[in-house]
Design an enzyme around this catalytic site. Sequence first.
Site, PDB file in Angstrom:
ATOM      1  NE  ARG A 101       5.535   3.497  13.581  1.00 26.68           N
ATOM      2  CZ  ARG A 101       5.367   3.184  12.300  1.00 26.68           C
ATOM      3  NH1 ARG A 101       4.540   3.901  11.541  1.00 26.68           N
ATOM      4  NH2 ARG A 101       6.019   2.171  11.767  1.00 26.68           N
TER       5      ARG A 101
ATOM      6  CG  ASP B 134      -0.096  -0.071   2.534  1.00 25.16           C
ATOM      7  OD1 ASP B 134       0.739  -0.985   2.654  1.00 25.16           O
ATOM      8  OD2 ASP B 134      -0.309   0.771   3.427  1.00 25.16           O
TER       9      ASP B 134
ATOM     10  N   GLY C 192       2.211   2.920  -2.215  1.00 25.78           N
ATOM     11  CA  GLY C 192       2.032   3.878  -3.299  1.00 25.78           C
ATOM     12  C   GLY C 192       1.417   5.179  -2.822  1.00 25.78           C
ATOM     13  CB  ILE C 193      -1.248   6.029  -0.356  1.00 23.24           C
ATOM     14  CG1 ILE C 193      -2.496   5.948  -1.241  1.00 23.24           C
ATOM     15  CG2 ILE C 193      -1.441   7.083   0.736  1.00 23.24           C
ATOM     16  CD1 ILE C 193      -3.791   5.846  -0.484  1.00 23.24           C
ATOM     17  CB  THR C 194       3.180   5.821   2.366  1.00 18.47           C
ATOM     18  OG1 THR C 194       2.028   5.213   2.942  1.00 18.47           O
ATOM     19  CG2 THR C 194       4.013   6.455   3.461  1.00 18.47           C
TER      20      THR C 194
ATOM     21  N   GLY D  93       6.606  -5.621   3.958  1.00 19.12           N
ATOM     22  CA  GLY D  93       6.497  -4.995   2.656  1.00 19.12           C
ATOM     23  C   GLY D  93       7.802  -4.784   1.933  1.00 19.12           C
ATOM     24  NE  ARG D  94       9.358   0.430   3.780  1.00 17.73           N
ATOM     25  CZ  ARG D  94       9.649   1.359   4.681  1.00 17.73           C
ATOM     26  NH1 ARG D  94      10.370   2.419   4.319  1.00 17.73           N
ATOM     27  NH2 ARG D  94       9.247   1.241   5.933  1.00 17.73           N
TER      28      ARG D  94
ATOM     29  CE1 TYR E 207       4.357  -0.921  12.436  1.00 19.16           C
ATOM     30  CE2 TYR E 207       2.163  -0.339  11.665  1.00 19.16           C
ATOM     31  CZ  TYR E 207       3.358  -1.004  11.483  1.00 19.16           C
ATOM     32  OH  TYR E 207       3.549  -1.760  10.361  1.00 19.16           O
TER      33      TYR E 207
ATOM     34  CE  LYS F 283       2.859  -4.378   9.125  1.00 15.68           C
ATOM     35  NZ  LYS F 283       2.703  -4.019   7.709  1.00 15.68           N
TER      36      LYS F 283
END
Length: 267
Positions: free
Chosen positions: A145, A24, A26-28, A228-229, A143, A176
Amino acid sequence: MNTGTRARLDRIGTDDRYVVVPMDHGITLGATQGLKDLESTVDAITRGGADAVLTQRGVADRVHPNKNDAGYIAHLNGSTVIGPDENDKRMTGTVEDAIRAGADAVSMHINVGSVHEREQIEDLAQMTSEAERYGLPVLAMTYARGPDIDPEADDYNQAVGHAVRLGEELGADVVKTGYTGDAESFQHVVESTSLPVVIAGGSKGTDEETLDMVRGAMDAGASGVSMGRSIFQHDEPEKIARAVASVVHDDAEADAALREAGLAVEA
């Protein structure tokens, strides 16, 4: 848990373990490495053994023809790195939107401890309630944060444990969160909830670092990854997906998983 939710959880995992590849970003981040030719990346990672792919719903039509019978999760909030506050995640769709996009589950990101926590708690609670009506599982990305949370602090795992428990309290089915650095500290996180806990990958590291992290999380009692990455930006995404899946599903050691996937163990 209703029958539909249970059946759809089986579509995004294998025997209650999960290798999810979120894409996801692509938005970020925009059309970063691995996301321009989304179709080829989806094909590679699912051939490698990913149980499910996660994207924003707008690109679902690019995912379905290429996911090799893997599950599909629609992510329903987001923000950008070029906006005023990346932690201010806003809703990007509804559960009904996700169903129309062919999703087997939905997900949402919440930053527990941030100045946006209140609104994100409300959004997640509303989404889990709506998803339950349709029998759609919810992956809550919870998360720790915020201005008062220090990832280097000795009690950081307490904050992460609080975050995953919040996900359960609000009605999620899988949570997650970030890895706390070692199996011993992450065990508290896993024990903080009765839900399956999967770890995020974070910034892309070496293959050995990635697999060691997955192995440590599994040793602590985690149920898999939502990574992801480290997978979709890899030079060989099929191979790294296969190595991660080997640790999660076959209980392989990190070095053995890398060798079996055809990736050199780094010195």
